[in-house]
Design an enzyme around this catalytic site. Structure first.
Site, PDB file in Angstrom:
ATOM      1  N   GLU A 168      -9.470  65.563  -8.799  1.00 17.32           N
ATOM      2  CA  GLU A 168      -9.110  66.896  -8.319  1.00 17.32           C
ATOM      3  C   GLU A 168      -9.228  67.906  -9.451  1.00 17.32           C
ATOM      4  O   GLU A 168      -8.788  67.646 -10.578  1.00 17.32           O
ATOM      5  CB  GLU A 168      -7.669  66.913  -7.799  1.00 17.32           C
ATOM      6  CG  GLU A 168      -7.443  66.104  -6.538  1.00 17.32           C
ATOM      7  CD  GLU A 168      -6.013  66.189  -6.018  1.00 17.32           C
ATOM      8  OE1 GLU A 168      -5.795  65.829  -4.851  1.00 17.32           O
ATOM      9  OE2 GLU A 168      -5.118  66.610  -6.777  1.00 17.32           O
ATOM     10  N   CYS A 169      -9.816  69.044  -9.177  1.00 10.07           N
ATOM     11  CA  CYS A 169      -9.837  70.231 -10.040  1.00 10.07           C
ATOM     12  C   CYS A 169     -10.272  69.915 -11.473  1.00 10.07           C
ATOM     13  O   CYS A 169     -11.466  69.824 -11.751  1.00 10.07           O
ATOM     14  CB  CYS A 169      -8.473  70.917  -9.999  1.00 10.07           C
ATOM     15  SG  CYS A 169      -8.532  72.649 -10.495  1.00 10.07           S
ATOM     16  N   GLY A 170      -9.337  69.763 -12.404  1.00  4.28           N
ATOM     17  CA  GLY A 170      -9.709  69.454 -13.776  1.00  4.28           C
ATOM     18  C   GLY A 170     -10.513  68.177 -13.867  1.00  4.28           C
ATOM     19  O   GLY A 170     -11.415  68.050 -14.701  1.00  4.28           O
ATOM     20  N   HIS A 267     -13.190  67.082  -5.901  1.00  5.44           N
ATOM     21  CA  HIS A 267     -13.166  68.451  -5.371  1.00  5.44           C
ATOM     22  C   HIS A 267     -12.105  69.261  -6.104  1.00  5.44           C
ATOM     23  O   HIS A 267     -11.313  68.729  -6.889  1.00  5.44           O
ATOM     24  CB  HIS A 267     -12.947  68.464  -3.848  1.00  5.44           C
ATOM     25  CG  HIS A 267     -11.657  67.852  -3.388  1.00  5.44           C
ATOM     26  ND1 HIS A 267     -11.411  67.486  -2.093  1.00  5.44           N
ATOM     27  CD2 HIS A 267     -10.516  67.549  -4.060  1.00  5.44           C
ATOM     28  CE1 HIS A 267     -10.206  66.986  -1.972  1.00  5.44           C
ATOM     29  NE2 HIS A 267      -9.640  67.019  -3.142  1.00  5.44           N
TER      30      HIS A 267
END
Length: 293
Positions: A168-170, A267
């Site tokens: 996720e993200c990072g 994502h």
């Protein structure tokens, strides 16, 4: 505030000494990973009773709070019988810190072999059934992440060999070719053919809603995902990708998101397991595959 059912307990005034101790960065406060002088912070707030009703805070805490059970989430949940020893690795250290405790708890229901891996120092992943990479600050520690070529190669090899991964993200940013931050470019894993660009203003922050638009390891078509986005980065894509989700509220990558490469998925969206348990779904998929004759 009171007319909405919330009791006012006080405030923290704007003071130079508070701002000096409570340092900020682009996603908010510095986390308590050795970067904040705790004693100095306590000294700043020793006169808290001047602007906060401390007695009322304590009274409310005693009346409405349940006792907090403090335990190491790296240890398995002993109340659950684990019949299959799935091996789960979590990238952590000071780089990837955005994990819901409930996510770690639920992973422990599936495994007695859960380990945290420091992406700056550890050289190898070991044998894993699932690798989890949460949100964090890969751009801040880009130089050290780049220097650890061995682990970056391990992650890439894990993905190429069909290993299960959720990011996720990072974690998504870490999987791209590189991150550009403060006019410096740092090499990352390179599993996603894209460059991550950091901006001065957030690309999106707040609640998000997305719909799965093609069957994937995180859900079947039309599955609705609720969560939040909070990132200052965007991606410049160099390859062509069939995205897995489309945002109904949120930004992701130009309104779409979700990279699936073999059994790896990444994502921008942060999802709490009570909203939709992505990890549970992936682990059950792994279990089915491991128990096939």
């Amino acid at each position: 505030m009171e007319n909405e059912g919330l009791e006012f307990l006080g405030y923290v005034p704007k003071r130079d000494d508070v701002e000096e101790v409570m340092q900020y960065r682009h996603l908010g406060l510095m986390h308590a990973g050795g970067e904040v002088n705790t004693q100095q912070l306590m000294n700043v707030f020793r006169d808290a009773s001047d602007f906060i009703d401390v007695n009322k805070v304590i009274k409310i805490a005693r009346e409405y709070s349940e006792p907090i059970e403090v335990r190491d989430y790296a240890s398995p949940n002993e109340s659950k019988e684990v019949t299959t020893k799935l091996r789960v690795g979590i990238l952590g250290g000071r780089v990837f810190t955005f994990y819901y405790p409930e996510t770690i708890e639920r992973i422990s229901n599936f495994t007695r072999d859960l380990k945290f891996i420091d992406p700056e120092r550890d050289q190898e992943l070991g044998e894993l059934d699932l690798l989890l990479i949460g949100g964090g600050f890969p751009e801040v520690y880009g130089e050290d992440l780049e220097r650890n070529r061995s682990l970056r190669y391990e992650v890439r090899r894990f993905i190429d060999s069909g290993g299960y991964l959720y990011a996720e993200c990072g974690g998504l940013m870490y999987l791209t070719n590189s991150i550009i931050h403060n006019n410096e470019e740092y090499d990352m894993v390179g599993a996603i053919d894209a460059t991550t660009i950091m901006h001065r203003r957030p690309m999106w922050y707040g609640y998000a809603k997305a719909r799965v638009i093609r069957d994937s390891i995180i859900g079947n078509t039309n599955t609705v995902l609720m969560g939040h986005e909070f990132h200052y980065s965007s991606l410049i894509l160099h390859g062509n990708y069939d995205f897995v989700i489309k945002y109904e509220r949120g930004v992701g990558v130009n309104g779409f998101d979700g990279f699936q490469i073999n059994n790896a998925y990444a994502h921008y969206l942060h999802i709490h397991p009570d909203t939709y348990d992505v990890i549970d779904r992936i682990l059950r998929r792994i279990l089915v595959n491991k128990t096939k004759p």
